[in-house]
Design an enzyme around this catalytic site. Sequence first.
Site, PDB file in Angstrom:
ATOM      1  N   ASN A 133       0.836  -1.192   0.000  1.00 22.83           N
ATOM      2  CA  ASN A 133       0.000   0.000   0.000  1.00 22.83           C
ATOM      3  C   ASN A 133       0.876   1.251   0.000  1.00 22.83           C
ATOM      4  O   ASN A 133       2.077   1.186   0.278  1.00 22.83           O
ATOM      5  CB  ASN A 133      -0.908   0.010   1.233  1.00 22.83           C
ATOM      6  CG  ASN A 133      -1.900  -1.131   1.229  1.00 22.83           C
ATOM      7  OD1 ASN A 133      -2.561  -1.390   0.226  1.00 22.83           O
ATOM      8  ND2 ASN A 133      -2.016  -1.824   2.363  1.00 22.83           N
TER       9      ASN A 133
ATOM     10  N   CYS B 187      -4.643  -7.923  -4.354  1.00 25.85           N
ATOM     11  CA  CYS B 187      -4.983  -6.748  -5.168  1.00 25.85           C
ATOM     12  C   CYS B 187      -5.419  -7.260  -6.529  1.00 25.85           C
ATOM     13  O   CYS B 187      -4.592  -7.570  -7.391  1.00 25.85           O
ATOM     14  CB  CYS B 187      -3.788  -5.810  -5.286  1.00 25.85           C
ATOM     15  SG  CYS B 187      -4.172  -4.289  -6.173  1.00 25.85           S
ATOM     16  N   GLY B 188      -6.737  -7.371  -6.706  1.00 29.45           N
ATOM     17  CA  GLY B 188      -7.259  -8.021  -7.894  1.00 29.45           C
ATOM     18  C   GLY B 188      -6.946  -7.309  -9.188  1.00 29.45           C
ATOM     19  O   GLY B 188      -6.565  -7.931 -10.187  1.00 29.45           O
ATOM     20  N   ASN B 189      -7.098  -5.981  -9.221  1.00 27.00           N
ATOM     21  CA  ASN B 189      -6.826  -5.262 -10.467  1.00 27.00           C
ATOM     22  C   ASN B 189      -5.348  -5.297 -10.830  1.00 27.00           C
ATOM     23  O   ASN B 189      -4.992  -5.428 -12.010  1.00 27.00           O
ATOM     24  CB  ASN B 189      -7.324  -3.818 -10.352  1.00 27.00           C
ATOM     25  CG  ASN B 189      -8.826  -3.715 -10.512  1.00 27.00           C
ATOM     26  OD1 ASN B 189      -9.428  -4.373 -11.342  1.00 27.00           O
ATOM     27  ND2 ASN B 189      -9.443  -2.878  -9.683  1.00 27.00           N
TER      28      ASN B 189
ATOM     29  N   ASN C 171      -7.613 -10.283   1.847  1.00 24.69           N
ATOM     30  CA  ASN C 171      -7.577  -9.097   2.688  1.00 24.69           C
ATOM     31  C   ASN C 171      -8.992  -8.868   3.201  1.00 24.69           C
ATOM     32  O   ASN C 171      -9.965  -9.344   2.607  1.00 24.69           O
ATOM     33  CB  ASN C 171      -7.015  -7.876   1.933  1.00 24.69           C
ATOM     34  CG  ASN C 171      -7.690  -7.666   0.591  1.00 24.69           C
ATOM     35  OD1 ASN C 171      -8.677  -8.315   0.254  1.00 24.69           O
ATOM     36  ND2 ASN C 171      -7.172  -6.744  -0.204  1.00 24.69           N
TER      37      ASN C 171
ATOM     38  N   HIS D  44     -12.613  -7.161   4.135  1.00 24.90           N
ATOM     39  CA  HIS D  44     -13.533  -6.191   3.542  1.00 24.90           C
ATOM     40  C   HIS D  44     -14.753  -6.039   4.419  1.00 24.90           C
ATOM     41  O   HIS D  44     -15.265  -7.014   4.976  1.00 24.90           O
ATOM     42  CB  HIS D  44     -13.968  -6.625   2.143  1.00 24.90           C
ATOM     43  CG  HIS D  44     -12.848  -6.624   1.154  1.00 24.90           C
ATOM     44  ND1 HIS D  44     -12.540  -5.525   0.384  1.00 24.90           N
ATOM     45  CD2 HIS D  44     -11.950  -7.585   0.836  1.00 24.90           C
ATOM     46  CE1 HIS D  44     -11.484  -5.812  -0.378  1.00 24.90           C
ATOM     47  NE2 HIS D  44     -11.118  -7.050  -0.120  1.00 24.90           N
TER      48      HIS D  44
ATOM     49  N   ASN E  50     -10.642  -2.892   4.317  1.00 25.16           N
ATOM     50  CA  ASN E  50     -11.160  -2.135   3.190  1.00 25.16           C
ATOM     51  C   ASN E  50     -12.656  -1.953   3.417  1.00 25.16           C
ATOM     52  O   ASN E  50     -13.311  -2.806   4.036  1.00 25.16           O
ATOM     53  CB  ASN E  50     -10.920  -2.882   1.879  1.00 25.16           C
ATOM     54  CG  ASN E  50      -9.451  -3.132   1.612  1.00 25.16           C
ATOM     55  OD1 ASN E  50      -8.744  -2.275   1.120  1.00 25.16           O
ATOM     56  ND2 ASN E  50      -8.978  -4.331   1.950  1.00 25.16           N
TER      57      ASN E  50
ATOM     58  N   GLU F 218      -9.879   2.080   0.595  1.00 30.01           N
ATOM     59  CA  GLU F 218      -8.912   1.001   0.786  1.00 30.01           C
ATOM     60  C   GLU F 218      -8.003   1.300   1.977  1.00 30.01           C
ATOM     61  O   GLU F 218      -7.480   2.408   2.103  1.00 30.01           O
ATOM     62  CB  GLU F 218      -8.075   0.804  -0.477  1.00 30.01           C
ATOM     63  CG  GLU F 218      -8.887   0.313  -1.671  1.00 30.01           C
ATOM     64  CD  GLU F 218      -8.016  -0.268  -2.765  1.00 30.01           C
ATOM     65  OE1 GLU F 218      -7.231  -1.197  -2.472  1.00 30.01           O
ATOM     66  OE2 GLU F 218      -8.103   0.217  -3.913  1.00 30.01           O
ATOM     67  N   ARG F 219      -7.827   0.303   2.823  1.00 28.43           N
ATOM     68  CA  ARG F 219      -6.952   0.465   3.985  1.00 28.43           C
ATOM     69  C   ARG F 219      -5.539   0.797   3.505  1.00 28.43           C
ATOM     70  O   ARG F 219      -5.042   0.234   2.538  1.00 28.43           O
ATOM     71  CB  ARG F 219      -6.935  -0.801   4.843  1.00 28.43           C
ATOM     72  CG  ARG F 219      -6.385  -2.022   4.140  1.00 28.43           C
ATOM     73  CD  ARG F 219      -6.213  -3.206   5.066  1.00 28.43           C
ATOM     74  NE  ARG F 219      -5.662  -4.335   4.305  1.00 28.43           N
ATOM     75  CZ  ARG F 219      -5.241  -5.468   4.831  1.00 28.43           C
ATOM     76  NH1 ARG F 219      -5.308  -5.658   6.132  1.00 28.43           N
ATOM     77  NH2 ARG F 219      -4.755  -6.432   4.062  1.00 28.43           N
TER      78      ARG F 219
ATOM     79  N   CYS G  43     -11.455  -1.171  -6.959  1.00 30.16           N
ATOM     80  CA  CYS G  43     -10.782  -2.158  -6.122  1.00 30.16           C
ATOM     81  C   CYS G  43     -11.292  -3.529  -6.537  1.00 30.16           C
ATOM     82  O   CYS G  43     -12.479  -3.826  -6.362  1.00 30.16           O
ATOM     83  CB  CYS G  43     -11.051  -1.896  -4.644  1.00 30.16           C
ATOM     84  SG  CYS G  43     -10.379  -3.152  -3.528  1.00 30.16           S
ATOM     85  N   GLY G  44     -10.410  -4.349  -7.086  1.00 32.95           N
ATOM     86  CA  GLY G  44     -10.827  -5.652  -7.596  1.00 32.95           C
ATOM     87  C   GLY G  44     -11.265  -6.604  -6.505  1.00 32.95           C
ATOM     88  O   GLY G  44     -12.324  -7.244  -6.603  1.00 32.95           O
ATOM     89  N   SER G  45     -10.453  -6.722  -5.453  1.00 32.85           N
ATOM     90  CA  SER G  45     -10.849  -7.616  -4.363  1.00 32.85           C
ATOM     91  C   SER G  45     -12.102  -7.085  -3.675  1.00 32.85           C
ATOM     92  O   SER G  45     -12.952  -7.862  -3.214  1.00 32.85           O
ATOM     93  CB  SER G  45      -9.702  -7.790  -3.359  1.00 32.85           C
ATOM     94  OG  SER G  45      -9.359  -6.561  -2.750  1.00 32.85           O
ATOM     95  N   GLY G  46     -12.245  -5.741  -3.623  1.00 36.46           N
ATOM     96  CA  GLY G  46     -13.449  -5.145  -3.053  1.00 36.46           C
ATOM     97  C   GLY G  46     -14.687  -5.436  -3.890  1.00 36.46           C
ATOM     98  O   GLY G  46     -15.775  -5.666  -3.343  1.00 36.46           O
TER      99      GLY G  46
END
Length: 280
Positions: A72, A81-83, A158, A160, A191, A209-210, A218-221
């Site tokens: 980060n 980090c998906g993206n 991570n 969420h 997040n 995002e944290r 945010c991909g994972s988000g």
Amino acid sequence: MDHMTPPTGLPFLKMHGAGNDFVVIDSRGRGAVTTPALARALGDRNRGVGFDQLAEIRDGAAGADFTLDFWNSDGSRAGACGNATRCVSDLVMRGLGQDAVTLTTARGTLAAVRLPDGRVSVNMGPPQLDWPSVPLSHAVDPLHLPLPGDPVAVGMGNPHCVLFVADAEAVDAAGLGQRYEHDPLFPQRTNVEFASLIGPDHLRMRVWERGTGITLACGSGACATAVAAHLRGLTGRQVTLDLDGGVLQVDWRDDGVWMTGPVAHVFDGWLTPDFLTAYR
């Protein structure tokens, strides 16, 4: 510098997926170079390069094509980090001349593929839905957290915290995001996603995002929000999400949560020896 003189220092790439932007450092064939101090310096949009996350490529492990580490902008490590995973997978696929790769992250071994339209899909793995895995600080129902707004907790490598609201546009994402990120219920911080239903299987989502703050995507988000929406009975397992920076599609399949979206390689650059000496 003479344009014919080869640059010295550390090469990097700037990429983004739906406006979620990254610095990428390719450390294959050598040891990792990123430190918390370097990540903080690079993440400064005035004195460094600026990014939502930094992704460092390392040699693949256990038969994978490559390994990815995430940082980060405050110098802390990110578990997923998906993206960035999609963007770097596209970069590696082009280098290898293939349309599919496997990679290793803190999340485990993941698969990524390039679609005929140029978008890239990544399997982010199964969601973590029990409270110790998210993780939460003590035993509560992740589907109904004892916090204002009745949020859902989902782990995607991570943590969420997903809040379903009447109008995601009207939410104070910065103020509320910072408050939820540091709530004692989240021992690793979290997040925070704010989502509203705008059509069948269609969500509007904003994200805090944290370790970074508000980002365009945010991909994972997006994955966590789609999972939470399905568990709450708001959507099916295939969801389209409109984020500030673009559109992502999420498909929660039996083998994991697949996330699809655009990728962009913006420019290449070199970190100067003086910059590296000051911050490494």
